[in-house]
Design a protein around this motif. Sequence first.
Motif, PDB file in Angstrom:
ATOM      1  N   SER A 148      -3.108   0.329  -3.672  1.00 53.97           N
ATOM      2  CA  SER A 148      -3.753  -0.544  -2.324  1.00 53.97           C
ATOM      3  C   SER A 148      -3.715  -1.916  -2.888  1.00 53.97           C
ATOM      4  O   SER A 148      -4.262  -2.432  -3.797  1.00 53.97           O
ATOM      5  CB  SER A 148      -4.993  -0.060  -1.971  1.00 53.97           C
ATOM      6  OG  SER A 148      -5.739  -0.741  -1.085  1.00 53.97           O
ATOM      7  N   CYS A 149      -3.283  -2.832  -1.983  1.00 53.17           N
ATOM      8  CA  CYS A 149      -3.458  -4.371  -2.168  1.00 53.17           C
ATOM      9  C   CYS A 149      -4.660  -4.814  -1.669  1.00 53.17           C
ATOM     10  O   CYS A 149      -4.980  -6.020  -1.903  1.00 53.17           O
ATOM     11  CB  CYS A 149      -1.999  -4.809  -1.637  1.00 53.17           C
ATOM     12  SG  CYS A 149      -1.700  -4.512   0.155  1.00 53.17           S
ATOM     13  N   ILE A 168       5.499  -6.352  -6.377  1.00 52.10           N
ATOM     14  CA  ILE A 168       6.109  -5.982  -5.217  1.00 52.10           C
ATOM     15  C   ILE A 168       5.413  -6.748  -3.764  1.00 52.10           C
ATOM     16  O   ILE A 168       4.409  -6.801  -3.429  1.00 52.10           O
ATOM     17  CB  ILE A 168       5.754  -4.542  -4.615  1.00 52.10           C
ATOM     18  CG1 ILE A 168       6.556  -3.579  -5.569  1.00 52.10           C
ATOM     19  CG2 ILE A 168       6.270  -4.203  -3.376  1.00 52.10           C
ATOM     20  CD1 ILE A 168       6.450  -2.033  -5.565  1.00 52.10           C
ATOM     21  N   TYR A 169       6.459  -7.849  -3.469  1.00 50.43           N
ATOM     22  CA  TYR A 169       6.271  -8.810  -2.368  1.00 50.43           C
ATOM     23  C   TYR A 169       5.715  -7.987  -1.203  1.00 50.43           C
ATOM     24  O   TYR A 169       4.707  -8.184  -0.536  1.00 50.43           O
ATOM     25  CB  TYR A 169       7.042  -9.948  -2.331  1.00 50.43           C
ATOM     26  CG  TYR A 169       6.710 -10.627  -1.109  1.00 50.43           C
ATOM     27  CD1 TYR A 169       5.671 -11.585  -1.344  1.00 50.43           C
ATOM     28  CD2 TYR A 169       7.448 -10.719  -0.047  1.00 50.43           C
ATOM     29  CE1 TYR A 169       5.426 -12.395  -0.262  1.00 50.43           C
ATOM     30  CE2 TYR A 169       7.112 -11.500   1.090  1.00 50.43           C
ATOM     31  CZ  TYR A 169       6.021 -12.452   0.995  1.00 50.43           C
ATOM     32  OH  TYR A 169       5.580 -13.197   2.070  1.00 50.43           O
ATOM     33  N   LEU A 170       6.676  -7.208  -0.734  1.00 50.61           N
ATOM     34  CA  LEU A 170       6.502  -6.545   0.234  1.00 50.61           C
ATOM     35  C   LEU A 170       7.459  -5.215  -0.036  1.00 50.61           C
ATOM     36  O   LEU A 170       8.427  -5.293  -0.503  1.00 50.61           O
ATOM     37  CB  LEU A 170       7.086  -7.081   1.582  1.00 50.61           C
ATOM     38  CG  LEU A 170       6.126  -8.020   2.233  1.00 50.61           C
ATOM     39  CD1 LEU A 170       6.858  -8.389   3.811  1.00 50.61           C
ATOM     40  CD2 LEU A 170       4.912  -7.160   2.865  1.00 50.61           C
ATOM     41  N   ASN A 188       1.382  -3.748 -11.372  1.00 54.07           N
ATOM     42  CA  ASN A 188       2.410  -3.176 -10.351  1.00 54.07           C
ATOM     43  C   ASN A 188       2.291  -3.906  -9.249  1.00 54.07           C
ATOM     44  O   ASN A 188       3.613  -4.370  -8.479  1.00 54.07           O
ATOM     45  CB  ASN A 188       2.389  -1.751 -10.516  1.00 54.07           C
ATOM     46  CG  ASN A 188       2.771  -0.980 -11.778  1.00 54.07           C
ATOM     47  OD1 ASN A 188       3.714  -1.535 -12.599  1.00 54.07           O
ATOM     48  ND2 ASN A 188       2.059  -0.123 -11.911  1.00 54.07           N
ATOM     49  N   LEU A 189       1.165  -3.919  -8.540  1.00 55.32           N
ATOM     50  CA  LEU A 189       0.973  -4.625  -7.127  1.00 55.32           C
ATOM     51  C   LEU A 189       1.712  -5.951  -7.045  1.00 55.32           C
ATOM     52  O   LEU A 189       2.074  -6.398  -6.110  1.00 55.32           O
ATOM     53  CB  LEU A 189      -0.297  -4.405  -6.834  1.00 55.32           C
ATOM     54  CG  LEU A 189      -1.000  -3.116  -6.610  1.00 55.32           C
ATOM     55  CD1 LEU A 189      -2.728  -3.426  -6.675  1.00 55.32           C
ATOM     56  CD2 LEU A 189      -0.525  -2.309  -5.504  1.00 55.32           C
ATOM     57  N   THR A 210       0.915  -1.077   0.082  1.00 58.57           N
ATOM     58  CA  THR A 210       0.049  -0.097  -0.068  1.00 58.57           C
ATOM     59  C   THR A 210       0.946   1.503  -0.015  1.00 58.57           C
ATOM     60  O   THR A 210       2.079   1.091   0.699  1.00 58.57           O
ATOM     61  CB  THR A 210      -0.886   0.001   1.194  1.00 58.57           C
ATOM     62  OG1 THR A 210      -0.067   0.245   2.497  1.00 58.57           O
ATOM     63  CG2 THR A 210      -1.786  -1.230   1.450  1.00 58.57           C
ATOM     64  N   LEU A 211       0.517   2.282  -0.649  1.00 57.19           N
ATOM     65  CA  LEU A 211       1.209   3.667  -0.582  1.00 57.19           C
ATOM     66  C   LEU A 211       0.149   4.723  -0.190  1.00 57.19           C
ATOM     67  O   LEU A 211      -0.644   4.890  -1.188  1.00 57.19           O
ATOM     68  CB  LEU A 211       1.832   3.546  -1.969  1.00 57.19           C
ATOM     69  CG  LEU A 211       2.900   4.809  -2.025  1.00 57.19           C
ATOM     70  CD1 LEU A 211       4.042   4.998  -1.249  1.00 57.19           C
ATOM     71  CD2 LEU A 211       3.307   4.857  -3.724  1.00 57.19           C
TER      72      LEU A 211
END
Length: 418
Positions: A208-209, A227-229, A223-224, A193-194
Amino acid sequence: MKPYSMQCQLRATALVVAGLLSACGGSGSSAGGNSSGGGSASAPLPPSVTLTAAANQTLAGGKALPLSAGASDNSAITWTLGAGNVGTLSASSGASVNYTPPATVTANTDVTVNVSAGGVSKSLVLTVFPDPGAPGLTLVSGRLDTETLEQATDGPVASARFRESLSLTADPAGNLYVAGSCRISSPILIGVTLRKISAAGIVSTLASCTDSTWFGAADTVGNLKKIYLPSGLAADRGGNLYTATYFAPATAGVSSSDTIAVYKISPQGTMTLLAGAEGNHTADLKDGNGASARFLSPKVIGFDSDESLYVYDKNDTVVRKITAAADVSTVSALPTSINADLNGNTYRVDGASGTIIRTTPAGVDSVVADVHTLPGALKVPGLWPYSLMRTGPASYALLVSNGYTFSNEVVAKLVVAH
């Protein structure tokens, strides 16, 4: 007339390259007036010019900032400020000058300093920050004084709520950004999440995941999923954000099917690979450019005054430097400027005691703040401060968790003596 021979053609080409054009087969003359039978010195190369500042950020009403410049041929140095820029220079010539910031500014303000020597010009950009106010620790947004799990909520900072936050940073415009994740079960987090806390005090979600959105739209480009974390967060002068990701710390020389990389995210949400590998590769501590570089467990830390990005690697035991051209190298240590205040002091959190520690240039430690003084904090045991990041010459931001398995968090601001 002499025939135009291959030998003549090669000679003419060589002379052109040397800047000494002469006629084939004739007596011709060089640009310097020497005859074709004699040599002619090539035009001198322009000097290399260096320009450095003691820091690239300062405070309005603060102390003068030393600047220095030099030319490889010892040419005279002249100094100017960009048109309409605030502040003053102590001199217009010489190897060193001081920049004095204005008494006040209403927002972070860029100042361009120009030097010229031997026909060569060079510039650097300084940022003048408003005075951040009295030293101390204050709440920016979020809530600690409840044992009830609150969902992440956008809106004005007074009513916004935070959960599963991992790291934060600030851009030159004074906006804060918080990177977090989604909890799929206790204690497992996955995804990204950003969120943005604007300089005007409004919290919004950029990615938002939870609902699979990316900068205001469905994440159709995936894009989500890349990024694993999010591992660390930083912003450059242009407002681009940077984060790293990996599934688990890798072992050098071992094949990996996971993405182990550093990403760049533009203010519009375009995400590109800055360095590292996506998918199948051999993990390693390998320097190189962009996608040819390799990492084991990268974590973004921050930028230096030259806009180079620094990344911890190998479980925070190795420091990697990434230039604006995506050249990755391994260096001995982080520049102190990433964390230091105007007086050269550095800061860190002590999670066990819930305090923030200042270390002077002489190596003396002292406690400068305690997160238990934040509003509502006394009602909650086990407060945990983390992700302390420098946001200005005398200001820092950090995250504080209330310590429960399903935790609520706050964003706090630390102003240090200045």
